[in-house]
Design an enzyme around this catalytic site. Structure first.
Site, PDB file in Angstrom:
ATOM      1  N   ASP A 199      41.687  -8.354 106.672  1.00  0.00           N
ATOM      2  CA  ASP A 199      40.072  -7.916 106.397  1.00  0.00           C
ATOM      3  C   ASP A 199      39.926 -10.326 106.121  1.00  0.00           C
ATOM      4  O   ASP A 199      40.540 -10.948 106.115  1.00  0.00           O
ATOM      5  CB  ASP A 199      40.369  -8.087 104.764  1.00  0.00           C
ATOM      6  CG  ASP A 199      38.827  -8.414 103.861  1.00  0.00           C
ATOM      7  OD1 ASP A 199      37.791  -6.943 104.073  1.00  0.00           O
ATOM      8  OD2 ASP A 199      39.065  -8.397 102.457  1.00  0.00           O
ATOM      9  N   SER A 200      38.765 -10.041 106.131  1.00  0.00           N
ATOM     10  CA  SER A 200      37.887 -11.270 106.140  1.00  0.00           C
ATOM     11  C   SER A 200      38.164 -12.596 104.818  1.00  0.00           C
ATOM     12  O   SER A 200      38.743 -13.279 104.343  1.00  0.00           O
ATOM     13  CB  SER A 200      36.371 -11.564 106.411  1.00  0.00           C
ATOM     14  OG  SER A 200      35.471 -10.366 105.159  1.00  0.00           O
TER      15      SER A 200
ATOM     16  N   CYS B 110      38.409  -3.829 106.338  1.00  0.00           N
ATOM     17  CA  CYS B 110      36.447  -4.454 106.583  1.00  0.00           C
ATOM     18  C   CYS B 110      35.927  -4.023 106.863  1.00  0.00           C
ATOM     19  O   CYS B 110      35.443  -3.536 108.245  1.00  0.00           O
ATOM     20  CB  CYS B 110      37.018  -6.376 107.262  1.00  0.00           C
ATOM     21  SG  CYS B 110      35.526  -7.140 106.727  1.00  0.00           S
TER      22      CYS B 110
ATOM     23  N   GLU C 286      34.656 -12.598  94.868  1.00  0.00           N
ATOM     24  CA  GLU C 286      35.574 -13.384  95.157  1.00  0.00           C
ATOM     25  C   GLU C 286      36.072 -14.819  94.120  1.00  0.00           C
ATOM     26  O   GLU C 286      37.260 -15.807  94.613  1.00  0.00           O
ATOM     27  CB  GLU C 286      35.282 -14.313  96.865  1.00  0.00           C
ATOM     28  CG  GLU C 286      35.076 -13.453  98.316  1.00  0.00           C
ATOM     29  CD  GLU C 286      36.403 -13.315  99.106  1.00  0.00           C
ATOM     30  OE1 GLU C 286      37.210 -14.215  98.989  1.00  0.00           O
ATOM     31  OE2 GLU C 286      37.193 -12.302  99.238  1.00  0.00           O
TER      32      GLU C 286
ATOM     33  N   CYS D 152      31.132  -1.576 101.613  1.00  0.00           N
ATOM     34  CA  CYS D 152      32.401  -2.703 101.548  1.00  0.00           C
ATOM     35  C   CYS D 152      33.598  -2.871 100.286  1.00  0.00           C
ATOM     36  O   CYS D 152      33.192  -2.907  99.755  1.00  0.00           O
ATOM     37  CB  CYS D 152      31.433  -4.421 101.261  1.00  0.00           C
ATOM     38  SG  CYS D 152      32.493  -5.642 100.953  1.00  0.00           S
TER      39      CYS D 152
ATOM     40  N   HIS E 139      35.079  -5.176  99.341  1.00  0.00           N
ATOM     41  CA  HIS E 139      35.158  -6.128  97.981  1.00  0.00           C
ATOM     42  C   HIS E 139      34.302  -5.132  96.704  1.00  0.00           C
ATOM     43  O   HIS E 139      34.990  -5.482  95.894  1.00  0.00           O
ATOM     44  CB  HIS E 139      34.238  -7.267  97.750  1.00  0.00           C
ATOM     45  CG  HIS E 139      35.125  -8.707  98.863  1.00  0.00           C
ATOM     46  ND1 HIS E 139      35.135  -8.475 100.246  1.00  0.00           N
ATOM     47  CD2 HIS E 139      35.903  -9.371  98.703  1.00  0.00           C
ATOM     48  CE1 HIS E 139      36.035  -9.037 100.506  1.00  0.00           C
ATOM     49  NE2 HIS E 139      35.965 -10.021  99.867  1.00  0.00           N
TER      50      HIS E 139
END
Length: 277
Positions: free
Chosen positions: A13-14, A76, A161, A195, A197
């Protein structure tokens, strides 16, 4: 390519979002070894061009191959949308024909028809995922009668994040995008969290979501799809090591990743810093 006796499943994942996918892998398939790589130093990917996302993702996949992973999951949505097909069709045949790279979009799309009653589906994602039209295109291939509406939510990843998912600012941005997509298509009865996240914002999203709308999170479905893939591909399953271990790599601060990873997974995480190029 470096050969190692360990053959973990690579999860890329990023940043931290893919940990929500890894968590479901560990719940459903705990016997396998896993190697997680977060490209935190270059995150977020959501606003970057196709070319940049592809190059960064290709580098990450190559790194995981060099670490011994015969199978890599792009946990991702942006990488799956902008890089997966090129890597599968162009890169693997050239530098790793026996290895495989899978994404998170297709497994999600495959079950959406059984969830939506109105056949009006919304996708919440990064600017990159939404602009790629990957969900709309994949859904149209399988279920041409489903209407798909995308909503880019550029602030949601930074909120997660930076551990601001419970802040009042998160309320504002969550409500703003939910109101917008539902005003655009009031018949939507299913919203895909496009996503990895976004599951960290689930409580906030449900607070502002009208009753009767299903919120679909990918993690469990992607884990079930991986289990099914391994049952159908014994030649790959037999290559994977099974000690129940997990390692974490990050391109930024190992200490920062360890702290955030512990929050995502609800157990201690010790990361290692790595450079990918």
């Amino acid at each position: 390519m470096q050969i190692k006796s360990e053959a973990p499943i690579g999860v890329f994942d990023s940043g931290y979002g893919g940990l929500t996918i890894l968590r479901e892998f560990l719940n459903l398939l705990p016997q396998y070894d896993y190697l997680y790589l977060g490209d935190n130093a270059r995150a977020p990917y959501g606003t970057r061009s196709f070319e940049v996302v592809y190059e960064f993702t290709r580098q990450a996949v190559q790194t995981l191959f060099e670490q011994g992973c015969p199978l890599v999951i792009l946990a991702c949505n942006t990488a799956s949308a902008k890089a997966l097909r090129t890597i599968q069709q162009h890169d693997l045949p050239r530098f790793a024909p026996e290895n495989r790279v899978l994404g998170v979009i297709r497994p999600t799309v495959e079950v959406i028809n059984s969830i939506s009653r109105t056949k009006h589906v919304g996708v919440l994602g990064t600017a990159g995922t939404i602009s790629s039209q990957s969900y709309a295109l994949e859904i149209k291939k399988l279920f041409p009668d489903i209407t798909v509406t995308g909503e880019a939510c550029p602030m949601w990843v930074p909120l997660v994040e930076n551990n601001e998912s419970h802040s009042p600012g998160a309320d504002y941005f969550v409500k703003k995008h939910l109101d917008h997509i539902l005003s655009f298509d009031p018949q939507i009865d299913t919203l895909i969290l496009g996503c990895t996240h976004y599951p960290l914002l689930t409580d906030k999203i449900r607070r502002y979501l009208p009753e009767g709308i299903t919120l679909f999170s990918q993690g469990r479905r992607v884990a079930e799809s991986l289990k099914d893939y391994l049952s159908r591909h014994p030649e790959m399953e037999s290559r994977l090591s099974k000690q129940g271990s997990v390692r974490f790599l990050t391109t930024e601060s190992a200490a920062k990743f360890s702290e955030a990873g512990t929050l995502f997974l609800n157990h201690p995480v010790e990361a290692e810093q790595i450079a990918i190029r």
